[in-house]
Enzyme design. Structure first.
Site, PDB file in Angstrom:
ATOM      1  CB  CYS A  97      -0.947  -0.007   1.195  1.00  0.00           C
ATOM      2  SG  CYS A  97      -0.128  -0.101   2.799  1.00  0.00           S
ATOM      3  CG  HIS A 176      -4.933   0.873   3.695  1.00  0.00           C
ATOM      4  ND1 HIS A 176      -4.147   0.118   2.857  1.00  0.00           N
ATOM      5  CD2 HIS A 176      -5.866   1.474   2.899  1.00  0.00           C
ATOM      6  CE1 HIS A 176      -4.582   0.243   1.621  1.00  0.00           C
ATOM      7  NE2 HIS A 176      -5.614   1.069   1.624  1.00  0.00           N
TER       8      HIS A 176
END
EC number: 3.4.19.12
Length: 478
Positions: A97, A176
């Site tokens: 990510c 994230h």
């Protein structure tokens, strides 16, 4: 690290949220003129242009379990052609990510020097669907090597235990990265774990796109309502500060050269003017000298009228007199012109005219330029030192200290000092628990005291025990 093309998408490691790490990662990608900065105050204006924002937030296990459910949201952009025309890639590779967030910003900006690797990736993925773009990212060896080169050694061991999509710090929770970028006048949120990009709408005519971003983030984080979740991190992708500082320093030095040349020229003209004034004063003192010379030459001519040899001489003197008189007349004319052109001097104002400066003003401007140059040079030095510290911190982060620690402990054990150090460490850890040991001892005393109380029927220190002993003696006397 060696690249196994067959398992390239299986070995991505999780990265920390650090602006220095992301800046070095950009350099490894081949990007030039870009850096990453951490944003500490969301309400503070950001100086200079911003390419995009990278937002790190907590990804709870419950959300992760529901990520496969496609939610019907108004801000989702579901037009296939519109989605394929922007760079939006779904995250199909675990722990990627961080790279996804960077690429979502870089590949949606047209005025960034991407380098060979990202330029080739941008051309190759043009018109692809988000899933194929995600696989293209995961199967690019240069990106995988650059990504893993900045991971901690613990991340490799942690990867075997955690097989989640994003970075994990403890069970049931992970963090994230998502990106916020301006695309075609709209603020887009690009999250690789979502099925579609999210369009937060356009920003106002008299505001920057960063103002729109601040409003969206304030509502999401609960800053406007006071219910703020502090467990987040925000970074901005901005131009390299060193480029702007270097350009500013170059302009300051150019201006310094121009001002110095203008000051030198002005001082030179002042010196020439002072010399001309001295010449005028000298002419004033010699205004009567032509008359004296003419009378002397006339007397000399009268004395030599009777002498035939004095004629040529007289002619020469006449010519000399005429020459002197003509020259004197010229000098006088020049003097009158100077007097007409130069009236009596008045106190000079600060600015003599439009676009002109006095020497005092130029000296003050030159001093300010020198001070600004020193400050700018210090800023450039600070940026270079900060970039050097990024590399030092990265070396410390990625270095594997396991071999050193094992060797050090083995040497201590070989010298017979490891046992003593462990014992001292255990004793040190027990010191804060001495209060509980004393309490347990006091509880033991209480237990012995209770036994005596049970045996004798009462405490020997109470008055009833004294009376009991008295009664016993009375019974014995009977």
């Amino acid at each position: 690290m060696p690249v196994d093309i067959n398992r390239l998408t299986d070995g991505w490691l999780e990265l920390e949220s650090d602006p220095g790490l992301f800046t070095l990662l950009l350099e490894d990608f081949g990007v030039k003129g870009v850096q990453v900065e951490e944003i500490y105050d969301l309400q503070k204006n950001i100086e200079g242009p911003v390419y995009g924002f990278i937002f790190l937030f907590r990804w709870i296990e419950e959300r992760r379990a529901r990520r496969k459910i496609v939610e019907t949201t108004e801000i989702y952009v579901k037009d296939e052609e519109a989605v394929n025309n922007i760079f939006f890639a779904q995250q199909v590779v675990p722990n990627s990510c961080a790279t996804h967030a960077l690429l979502s910003v870089l590949l949606n900006c047209s005025d960034i020097d991407l380098g060979n690797t990202l330029s080739r990736l941008k051309v190759h993925t043009k018109g692809m669907c988000p899933e194929n773009k995600g696989w293209a990212i995961g199967n690019t060896p240069e990106l995988a090597c650059a990504h893993n080169s900045h991971a901690m050694p613990q991340a490799r061991r942690r990867m075997d235990r955690n097989s989640g999509v994003s970075t994990g710090r403890f069970t049931g929770e992970a963090f994230h990265f998502v990106s916020f970028v301006p695309i075609n006048g709209h603020l887009f949120e690009l999250d690789g774990l979502k099925p579609f990009p999210m369009d937060h709408g356009p920003w106002g005519e008299k505001e920057a796109w960063t103002d729109k971003f601040r409003r969206v983030m304030s509502d999401r984080l609960g800053i406007s309502t006071g219910e703020q979740d502090i467990r987040f991190n925000l970074m901005a992708v901005v131009p390299d500060r060193r480029i702007a500082i270097t350009h500013k320093l170059k302009m300051l030095r150019t201006n310094q050269t121009i001002v110095s040349a203008a000051l030198e020229k002005l001082l030179k003209s002042k010196r020439t003017e002072s010399r001309s004034l001295e010449t005028v004063d000298k002419i004033k003192k010699e205004e009567e000298s032509p008359v004296k010379l003419s009378s002397e030459y006339s007397q000399l001519l009268e004395m030599n009228e009777k002498d035939d040899s004095s004629v040529p001489m007289s002619k020469e003197l006449e010519s000399l007199v005429s020459l002197n008189s003509s020259s004197d007349s010229v000098e006088i004319i020049g003097e009158t012109e100077i007097k007409k052109e130069n009236p009596p001097p008045s106190p000079p104002p600060s600015f003599i005219g439009a676009g002109t400066f006095s020497p005092k003003d130029l000296l003050s401007l030159l001093k300010n330029l020198e001070s600004e140059i020193n400050i700018t040079e210090q800023h450039l030095c600070d940026e270079n030192e900060k970039r050097a510290m990024f590399k030092v911190d990265d070396c410390r982060r990625t270095h594997n200290y396991d071999e050193f620690i094992c060797t050090f402990l083995s040497m201590l054990a070989h010298q017979g000092e490891l046992g003593d150090l462990v014992s001292q460490h255990l004793i040190t850890n027990r010191k804060p628990n001495m209060g509980s040991v004393q309490n347990s001892g006091s509880r033991g005393v209480v237990r012995n005291y209770n036994k005596k109380t049970t045996t004798n029927g009462s405490s020997p220190k109470t008055p009833s025990s004294k009376r009991r002993r008295g009664r016993t003696k009375y019974r014995k006397r009977k």
